[in-house]
Motif scaffolding. Structure first.
Motif, PDB file in Angstrom:
ATOM      1  N   THR A 160       8.185   5.419  10.865  1.00  0.00           N
ATOM      2  CA  THR A 160       8.601   5.971   9.586  1.00  0.00           C
ATOM      3  C   THR A 160       7.396   6.442   8.790  1.00  0.00           C
ATOM      4  O   THR A 160       6.261   6.040   9.031  1.00  0.00           O
ATOM      5  N   ALA A 161       7.691   7.295   7.818  1.00  0.00           N
ATOM      6  CA  ALA A 161       6.684   7.737   6.859  1.00  0.00           C
ATOM      7  C   ALA A 161       7.395   8.066   5.563  1.00  0.00           C
ATOM      8  O   ALA A 161       8.507   8.614   5.574  1.00  0.00           O
ATOM      9  N   ARG A 162       6.748   7.727   4.428  1.00  0.00           N
ATOM     10  CA  ARG A 162       7.372   7.898   3.123  1.00  0.00           C
ATOM     11  C   ARG A 162       6.350   8.434   2.135  1.00  0.00           C
ATOM     12  O   ARG A 162       5.152   8.178   2.263  1.00  0.00           O
ATOM     13  N   GLN A 163       6.853   9.130   1.118  1.00  0.00           N
ATOM     14  CA  GLN A 163       5.982   9.614   0.047  1.00  0.00           C
ATOM     15  C   GLN A 163       6.813   9.740  -1.227  1.00  0.00           C
ATOM     16  O   GLN A 163       7.952  10.218  -1.207  1.00  0.00           O
ATOM     17  N   ALA A 198       4.444  -3.318  -0.361  1.00  0.00           N
ATOM     18  CA  ALA A 198       5.408  -3.031  -1.426  1.00  0.00           C
ATOM     19  C   ALA A 198       6.496  -4.091  -1.497  1.00  0.00           C
ATOM     20  O   ALA A 198       7.000  -4.414  -2.581  1.00  0.00           O
ATOM     21  N   ASP A 199       6.881  -4.664  -0.351  1.00  0.00           N
ATOM     22  CA  ASP A 199       7.876  -5.733  -0.377  1.00  0.00           C
ATOM     23  C   ASP A 199       7.330  -6.969  -1.074  1.00  0.00           C
ATOM     24  O   ASP A 199       8.060  -7.650  -1.810  1.00  0.00           O
ATOM     25  N   LEU A 200       6.042  -7.274  -0.871  1.00  0.00           N
ATOM     26  CA  LEU A 200       5.422  -8.377  -1.611  1.00  0.00           C
ATOM     27  C   LEU A 200       5.510  -8.122  -3.108  1.00  0.00           C
ATOM     28  O   LEU A 200       5.918  -9.002  -3.887  1.00  0.00           O
ATOM     29  N   ALA A 213      -4.031   3.138  -3.164  1.00  0.00           N
ATOM     30  CA  ALA A 213      -2.698   2.551  -3.284  1.00  0.00           C
ATOM     31  C   ALA A 213      -1.652   3.654  -3.172  1.00  0.00           C
ATOM     32  O   ALA A 213      -1.671   4.629  -3.917  1.00  0.00           O
ATOM     33  N   VAL A 214      -0.754   3.508  -2.228  1.00  0.00           N
ATOM     34  CA  VAL A 214       0.287   4.500  -1.979  1.00  0.00           C
ATOM     35  C   VAL A 214       1.512   4.163  -2.812  1.00  0.00           C
ATOM     36  O   VAL A 214       1.973   3.021  -2.810  1.00  0.00           O
ATOM     37  N   ARG A 215       2.043   5.135  -3.510  1.00  0.00           N
ATOM     38  CA  ARG A 215       3.205   4.898  -4.366  1.00  0.00           C
ATOM     39  C   ARG A 215       4.484   5.015  -3.554  1.00  0.00           C
ATOM     40  O   ARG A 215       4.713   6.002  -2.861  1.00  0.00           O
ATOM     41  N   LEU A 216       5.319   3.992  -3.670  1.00  0.00           N
ATOM     42  CA  LEU A 216       6.587   3.943  -2.949  1.00  0.00           C
ATOM     43  C   LEU A 216       7.710   3.681  -3.934  1.00  0.00           C
ATOM     44  O   LEU A 216       7.541   2.923  -4.896  1.00  0.00           O
ATOM     45  N   PRO A 217       8.884   4.301  -3.717  1.00  0.00           N
ATOM     46  CA  PRO A 217       9.965   4.156  -4.692  1.00  0.00           C
ATOM     47  C   PRO A 217      10.626   2.791  -4.647  1.00  0.00           C
ATOM     48  O   PRO A 217      10.765   2.170  -3.597  1.00  0.00           O
ATOM     49  N   ALA A 239       2.949   0.617  -6.252  1.00  0.00           N
ATOM     50  CA  ALA A 239       1.732   1.252  -5.759  1.00  0.00           C
ATOM     51  C   ALA A 239       0.957   0.219  -4.966  1.00  0.00           C
ATOM     52  O   ALA A 239       0.426  -0.731  -5.529  1.00  0.00           O
ATOM     53  N   ALA A 240       0.920   0.418  -3.647  1.00  0.00           N
ATOM     54  CA  ALA A 240       0.399  -0.621  -2.759  1.00  0.00           C
ATOM     55  C   ALA A 240      -0.643  -0.060  -1.808  1.00  0.00           C
ATOM     56  O   ALA A 240      -0.400   0.953  -1.151  1.00  0.00           O
ATOM     57  N   PRO A 241      -1.808  -0.705  -1.708  1.00  0.00           N
ATOM     58  CA  PRO A 241      -2.779  -0.360  -0.663  1.00  0.00           C
ATOM     59  C   PRO A 241      -2.493  -1.169   0.594  1.00  0.00           C
ATOM     60  O   PRO A 241      -1.685  -2.103   0.590  1.00  0.00           O
ATOM     61  N   SER A 242      -3.147  -0.825   1.687  1.00  0.00           N
ATOM     62  CA  SER A 242      -3.139  -1.712   2.845  1.00  0.00           C
ATOM     63  C   SER A 242      -3.847  -3.010   2.451  1.00  0.00           C
ATOM     64  O   SER A 242      -4.693  -3.030   1.554  1.00  0.00           O
TER      65      SER A 242
END
Length: 494
Positions: A191-194, A239-241, A464-468, A477-480
């Motif tokens: 998967t991939a999300r933006q 993001a789940d955390l 940090a990648v922003r996820l809905p 907004a989560a980094p690895s």
């Protein structure tokens, strides 16, 4: 014809004011009323089996009214704005207020206060058409290189206005765009999300390539015994955390009820961790459902818990001020931070044009990872690592697991926030800084605060990648993230 131009939101603000006036006319000045009007435009293009199968658009207006009268509180909403419909809404809520139990904890209305202007929003995103979304889907499908794909591309625009009988009012608007896609190679998925503020920043081809690469890399997984493993969690898993920490830990109602792990003033997390809730970091509203102005709220500062989120009710119960976190689901779930970012300690996390949040400081990975970081164990694992941040973290892990996603997570113990769930969309074994093979999905049982406790966080990614989020206007907004250990308890079917 002359005069000041009509601003977007003026019509909604006028509508909110009219409903407040109607409450006063029907119930007198003793009635306290607050009204939120939300006008939303949303559009969605879905695809499956590598072809678009649905394109829908919706336009709606929602009028939410809450009234406190003679010591009792009632609320209601409607989606019709004719004079008769508004009067029916007001009469219905006033009638309910006369029969509901007394509400001794009523915190009162938000007093008149200045509200910051809403952040800039993108008109092109608000008015994006199906042809633009279809082009992004086409790019995703083409970049997947013949794999079966599915997912969606959506755009949206919200105009919100607030007014209450204490003389307070506010208005604002926001636009957003998102794409979420999956590619399948045999029985393996990638998967991939933006999630961005501007539809022009969505990269359909880049997302398709990443989803396909991950699907191919996840083929032919091996079994791995349960146990504690060091992990690198990709942004979707992190993001789940954040979501569970927000809903169950930094929730003002749960904190007031002593059902939260949060202890302000205590170093509960590793010093690498700073958590900030900031709806204005990107496109968002400068006020909440009660009209309280919003601002950046630091929940964790360099590992030390500093605050929890409050609406007016939870704040009044504890004798503190609202932090501006009332929302449509707050009456059921309580106030939660819904725009939460994780950044290394001491960083501000400024947004770039694509909606990503940049970080710097303690725990930051190298700006450019070593070349070996992007090398995997061969054709079976090519594509497991999707970005330089994750590559750098993986390169410094002696042996452990790379986790793409956490899925079907359920809270077992809210107070310690022990969560169980599954890995999904790719799990790989890492040996000597290299991905060597795909692993079958595993079940985990882990306390999220323990996983982020002092000494447990080894590194945070730089971006940090922003996820809905699943709530309107919410995002994470989560980094690895590289952690010392994660408790895997068995196979996915166990």
């Amino acid at each position: 014809m002359s005069g000041a131009p009509v601003r977007a939101g003026d019509a909604e603000l006028d509508l909110a004011g009219r409903v407040v006036d109607l409450v006063t006319r029907l119930a007198g000045t003793a009635a306290q009323a607050e009204v939120t009007v939300v006008r939303a435009e949303s559009a969605l293009t879905r695809f499956a089996n590598s072809a678009i199968h649905q394109n829908v658009a919706a336009s709606s207006v929602d009028v939410r009214l809450r009234v406190h009268l003679a010591g009792r509180t009632a609320a209601g909403s409607g989606n019709a704005v004719t004079a008769d419909a508004l009067r029916a809404l007001v009469e219905r809520v006033l009638t309910a207020a006369r029969f509901t139990p007394p509400d001794p904890a009523w915190p009162g209305l938000t007093p008149a206060a200045p509200v910051a202007p809403a952040p800039e929003w993108d008109p092109a995103t608000a008015h994006a058409g199906p042809d633009q979304r279809a082009a992004l889907v086409r790019a995703f499908v083409a970049a997947a290189g013949g794999l079966v794909t599915a997912g969606y591309c959506r755009t949206g625009h919200r105009v919100t206005a607030f007014a209450n009988s204490a003389g307070h009012s506010a208005q604002g608007q926001a636009a957003e765009a998102a794409m979420d896609g999956i590619a399948r190679a045999g029985g393996a998925d990638g998967t991939a999300r933006q999630h961005v503020d501007r539809v022009a920043d969505l990269d359909g081809a880049g997302l398709g390539r990443r989803a396909a690469a991950k699907a191919r890399a996840a083929a032919h997984p091996v079994e791995l015994p349960p146990g504690r493993y060091p992990v690198v969690l990709e942004p979707a898993a992190v993001a789940d955390l954040l979501q569970n920490l927000a809903w169950y830990g930094f929730n003002g109602r749960r904190y007031a009820e002593r059902q939260s792990f949060a202890v302000p003033g205590t170093a509960q997390f590793d010093r690498a961790v700073t958590l900030v809730d900031d709806p204005l970091a990107v496109s968002g509203l400068p006020f909440d459902l009660e009209g309280t102005p919003t601002r950046a709220l630091t929940l964790v500062d360099a590992g030390t818990t500093r605050a929890v989120a409050h609406d007016r009710r939870s704040a009044a119960e504890l004798g503190v001020a609202s932090t501006g976190h009332a929302w449509a689901g707050g009456a059921t779930f309580g106030p939660i931070p819904r725009n939460l970012r994780l950044t290394p300690a001491g960083t501000a996390g400024a947004a770039d044009s694509s909606g990503a949040l940049l970080a710097g400081g303690h725990g930051v990975v190298d700006p450019e990872p070593p070349a070996a970081a992007l090398v995997t164990g061969g054709p079976a694992t090519d594509g497991a690592i999707g970005d330089p941040d994750t590559a750098a973290l993986v390169s410094r892990m002696e042996r452990g697991l790379l986790v793409s996603d956490l899925w079907y997570t359920r809270v077992l113990d809210p107070l310690s926030l022990v969560v169980t769930g599954l890995t999904r969309n790719g799990l790989w074994l890492v040996e000597d800084g290299r991905v060597t093979r795909a692993v079958r999905d595993l079940r985990f049982t882990e306390s999220y605060p323990r996983a982020l406790a002092p000494g447990s966080v080894l590194e945070l990614g730089r971006r940090a990648v922003r996820l809905p989020d699943r709530t309107d206007g919410g995002w994470w907004a989560a980094p690895s993230l590289r952690l010392a250990s994660w408790n895997f308890t068995g196979g996915a079917s166990g």
